[in-house]
Scaffold this motif. Structure first.
Motif, PDB file in Angstrom:
ATOM      1  N   LYS A  77       0.850  -1.188   0.000  1.00 27.59           N
ATOM      2  CA  LYS A  77       0.000   0.000   0.000  1.00 27.59           C
ATOM      3  C   LYS A  77       0.886   1.239   0.000  1.00 27.59           C
ATOM      4  CE  LYS A  77      -2.158  -0.912   3.745  1.00 27.59           C
ATOM      5  NZ  LYS A  77      -3.084  -0.805   4.904  1.00 27.59           N
ATOM      6  N   PRO A  78       0.538   2.240  -0.811  1.00 29.67           N
ATOM      7  CA  PRO A  78       1.336   3.468  -0.769  1.00 29.67           C
ATOM      8  C   PRO A  78       1.206   4.149   0.578  1.00 29.67           C
ATOM      9  CG  PRO A  78      -0.669   3.803  -2.047  1.00 29.67           C
ATOM     10  CD  PRO A  78      -0.600   2.343  -1.730  1.00 29.67           C
ATOM     11  N   LEU A  79       2.280   4.812   0.997  1.00 24.01           N
ATOM     12  CA  LEU A  79       2.255   5.533   2.258  1.00 24.01           C
ATOM     13  C   LEU A  79       1.632   6.899   2.021  1.00 24.01           C
ATOM     14  CD1 LEU A  79       3.323   4.977   5.161  1.00 24.01           C
ATOM     15  CD2 LEU A  79       5.298   6.373   4.568  1.00 24.01           C
ATOM     16  N   PRO A  80       0.610   7.265   2.787  1.00 26.49           N
ATOM     17  CA  PRO A  80       0.004   8.584   2.585  1.00 26.49           C
ATOM     18  C   PRO A  80       0.993   9.696   2.886  1.00 26.49           C
ATOM     19  CG  PRO A  80      -0.846   7.567   4.577  1.00 26.49           C
ATOM     20  CD  PRO A  80      -0.034   6.523   3.885  1.00 26.49           C
ATOM     21  N   THR A  81       0.829  10.824   2.225  1.00 24.36           N
ATOM     22  CA  THR A  81       1.730  11.952   2.411  1.00 24.36           C
ATOM     23  C   THR A  81       1.053  13.036   3.248  1.00 24.36           C
ATOM     24  OG1 THR A  81       0.954  12.924   0.338  1.00 24.36           O
ATOM     25  CG2 THR A  81       2.924  11.541   0.244  1.00 24.36           C
ATOM     26  N   ASN A  82       1.872  13.908   3.846  1.00 25.63           N
ATOM     27  CA  ASN A  82       1.349  15.026   4.628  1.00 25.63           C
ATOM     28  C   ASN A  82       0.813  16.081   3.676  1.00 25.63           C
ATOM     29  OD1 ASN A  82       0.758  17.060   6.397  1.00 25.63           O
ATOM     30  ND2 ASN A  82       2.847  17.322   7.167  1.00 25.63           N
ATOM     31  N   LEU A  83      -0.504  16.199   3.631  1.00 29.60           N
ATOM     32  CA  LEU A  83      -1.164  17.104   2.694  1.00 29.60           C
ATOM     33  C   LEU A  83      -1.219  18.538   3.200  1.00 29.60           C
ATOM     34  CD1 LEU A  83      -4.204  14.772   1.987  1.00 29.60           C
ATOM     35  CD2 LEU A  83      -2.211  15.061   0.516  1.00 29.60           C
ATOM     36  N   ALA A  84      -0.920  18.755   4.478  1.00 30.82           N
ATOM     37  CA  ALA A  84      -1.158  20.058   5.105  1.00 30.82           C
ATOM     38  C   ALA A  84       0.054  20.972   5.116  1.00 30.82           C
ATOM     39  CB  ALA A  84      -1.650  19.853   6.541  1.00 30.82           C
ATOM     40  N   LYS A  85       1.254  20.417   5.032  1.00 28.60           N
ATOM     41  CA  LYS A  85       2.465  21.221   5.234  1.00 28.60           C
ATOM     42  C   LYS A  85       2.512  22.405   4.260  1.00 28.60           C
ATOM     43  CE  LYS A  85       7.489  20.940   5.579  1.00 28.60           C
ATOM     44  NZ  LYS A  85       8.686  20.069   5.437  1.00 28.60           N
ATOM     45  N   GLY A  86       2.628  23.599   4.817  1.00 26.79           N
ATOM     46  CA  GLY A  86       2.766  24.801   4.027  1.00 26.79           C
ATOM     47  C   GLY A  86       1.487  25.335   3.412  1.00 26.79           C
ATOM     48  N   LYS A  87       0.347  24.686   3.695  1.00 28.17           N
ATOM     49  CA  LYS A  87      -0.916  25.122   3.101  1.00 28.17           C
ATOM     50  C   LYS A  87      -1.509  26.304   3.887  1.00 28.17           C
ATOM     51  CE  LYS A  87      -1.091  22.177  -0.274  1.00 28.17           C
ATOM     52  NZ  LYS A  87      -1.116  20.832   0.046  1.00 28.17           N
ATOM     53  N   PRO A  88      -2.410  27.080   3.264  1.00 34.27           N
ATOM     54  CA  PRO A  88      -3.032  28.211   3.965  1.00 34.27           C
ATOM     55  C   PRO A  88      -3.855  27.733   5.162  1.00 34.27           C
ATOM     56  CG  PRO A  88      -3.429  28.339   1.597  1.00 34.27           C
ATOM     57  CD  PRO A  88      -2.853  26.987   1.858  1.00 34.27           C
ATOM     58  N   ALA A  89      -3.723  28.434   6.274  1.00 31.40           N
ATOM     59  CA  ALA A  89      -4.455  28.067   7.490  1.00 31.40           C
ATOM     60  C   ALA A  89      -5.119  29.301   8.075  1.00 31.40           C
ATOM     61  CB  ALA A  89      -3.512  27.427   8.513  1.00 31.40           C
ATOM     62  N   TYR A  90      -6.188  29.075   8.802  1.00 29.67           N
ATOM     63  CA  TYR A  90      -6.999  30.150   9.362  1.00 29.67           C
ATOM     64  C   TYR A  90      -7.408  29.751  10.779  1.00 29.67           C
ATOM     65  CZ  TYR A  90      -7.397  30.693   4.307  1.00 29.67           C
ATOM     66  OH  TYR A  90      -7.112  30.789   2.972  1.00 29.67           O
ATOM     67  N   GLN A  91      -7.750  30.735  11.604  1.00 25.05           N
ATOM     68  CA  GLN A  91      -8.271  30.425  12.927  1.00 25.05           C
ATOM     69  C   GLN A  91      -9.227  31.526  13.373  1.00 25.05           C
ATOM     70  OE1 GLN A  91      -4.684  29.898  15.206  1.00 25.05           O
ATOM     71  NE2 GLN A  91      -4.291  32.084  15.443  1.00 25.05           N
ATOM     72  N   SER A  92      -9.978  31.221  14.415  1.00 21.12           N
ATOM     73  CA  SER A  92     -11.059  32.112  14.840  1.00 21.12           C
ATOM     74  C   SER A  92     -10.562  33.448  15.366  1.00 21.12           C
ATOM     75  CB  SER A  92     -11.913  31.414  15.900  1.00 21.12           C
ATOM     76  OG  SER A  92     -11.097  30.905  16.947  1.00 21.12           O
ATOM     77  N   SER A  93      -9.340  33.498  15.873  1.00 22.06           N
ATOM     78  CA  SER A  93      -8.726  34.743  16.338  1.00 22.06           C
ATOM     79  C   SER A  93      -7.248  34.460  16.524  1.00 22.06           C
ATOM     80  CB  SER A  93      -9.353  35.210  17.652  1.00 22.06           C
ATOM     81  OG  SER A  93      -9.133  34.250  18.675  1.00 22.06           O
ATOM     82  N   GLU A  94      -6.489  35.496  16.830  1.00 24.28           N
ATOM     83  CA  GLU A  94      -5.050  35.300  17.044  1.00 24.28           C
ATOM     84  C   GLU A  94      -4.620  35.975  18.334  1.00 24.28           C
ATOM     85  OE1 GLU A  94      -0.974  36.923  15.110  1.00 24.28           O
ATOM     86  OE2 GLU A  94      -2.345  35.961  13.680  1.00 24.28           O
TER      87      GLU A  94
END
Length: 339
Positions: A137-154
């Motif tokens: 089975k292929p090993l899944p890759t990290n799809l999130a690294k470096g992608k745009p992220a958001y949150q409810s406040s900072e």
């Protein structure tokens, strides 16, 4: 850990040839075979002079997950199980465990809490053939690294992108942890760029302070941008609901099998939300999955003409279809009739 690979089966602690962990929950030991190997058997030698009963109720995995990237866990490696040993090895025993698996790493992991001691671990196998490689089975890759992220406040400079910077440092001083303000149902979301077949979400908690805040939260996958609607239950499909708190610096794995573009972590109560790393593993989705997303129902009422029996306090009827689900009257997005 290298003592288990020194070629010496001496089972006495005094021989300086046995490994030893702390009294850990699901303590583990792993060896890197340096390349893909068709593992045929694993031989383990137990300690003899003391504490031999500790080596019992454990799993042996053959996997391609690097323990340097992520600490082994039963949730992570359940599909890579080669052997499950419920019994204890006798004092000084060398036991042979047949195995038919292909992988680079061999992991021995206790199921409960105890010290793990191995006086020798021998792994026998060969180069995998074409058929064995094709069946992997292929090993899944990290799809999130470096992608745009958001949150409810900072808060305190804890930008949302810190959770997908590839740095799992749990210390606040490492400048790699997110931070919201104190909020009801604080949330964090990453945009994977396109719908993905999400298999696993891996979350690392803060280590130096306030680790008890990361509890009572949902992990969800959806297809609605947080820039359009703030995430709420019902707008994403839940992978997991975590009711216990993660230990300081703990990395915990949540399995998923959902296709979507946005992955959200959302507290269920009022607190600060801090994430020191979120890794999302999966694959590109099948065409059927993508087509199914395209066929999902849309909100037909948004922005349409509305009416109501009367109007009170400026609560116009079209507020109910403005696309804003904020439930506070002051937000001017709720309707109101007279009595």
């Amino acid at each position: 850990p290298a003592r288990a690979l020194d070629g010496n089966r001496a089972p006495q602690w005094g021989s300086a040839s046995c490994t030893h962990t702390q009294n850990d929950l699901q303590a583990w030991w792993a060896v890197d075979l340096q390349k893909l190997t068709a593992v045929k058997r694993v031989e383990i030698t137990n300690r003899q002079d003391c504490c031999s009963e500790r080596l019992s109720n454990f799993d042996i995995y053959v996997t391609n997950w690097s323990p340097q990237d992520m600490a082994p866990s039963r949730e992570l490696l359940k599909d890579d199980t080669c052997v499950t040993e419920p019994a204890r090895l006798t004092a000084g025993q060398t036991k042979v465990f047949p195995c038919v698996s292909v992988g680079r790493y061999v992991v021995v992991q206790l199921k409960g809490r105890n010290y793990l001691t191995i006086c020798e671990c021998e792994v026998y196998g060969r180069e995998p053939n074409a058929e064995e490689l094709a069946a992997m089975k292929p090993l899944p890759t990290n799809l999130a690294k470096g992608k745009p992220a958001y949150q409810s406040s900072e808060g305190w400079g804890g930008k949302p992108g810190r959770a997908v910077d590839g740095n799992g440092n749990g210390q606040w001083g490492g400048a790699s942890c997110t931070h919201t303000q104190l909020q009801v149902k604080a949330w964090w979301t990453v945009d994977l760029g396109a719908p993905q077949d999400v298999k696993m979400v891996v979350i690392t908690n803060r280590a130096d302070c306030c680790a008890d805040r990361l509890k009572n939260f949902n992990v969800g996958v959806g297809n609605e941008s947080p820039l359009v609607h703030a995430p709420t239950e019902g707008r994403y499909e839940k992978c997991a609901t975590e009711t216990t708190n993660l230990a300081p610096g703990e990395t915990r794995v949540y399995t998923c099998d959902i296709v979507g573009q946005y992955v959200t972590v959302q507290l269920l109560g009022k607190n600060y939300l801090t994430l020191c790393e979120v890794r999302i593993y999966g694959f590109a989705p099948d065409e059927e999955d993508v087509d199914a997303i395209g066929e999902q129902m849309v909100n037909l009422a948004k922005g349409k003409t509305t009416y109501q029996s009367s109007e009170g306090w400026g609560g116009k009827s079209d507020r109910a279809v403005d696309g804003n689900v904020d439930p506070m009257w002051a937000s001017a997005t709720c309707t109101h009739t007279l009595n």
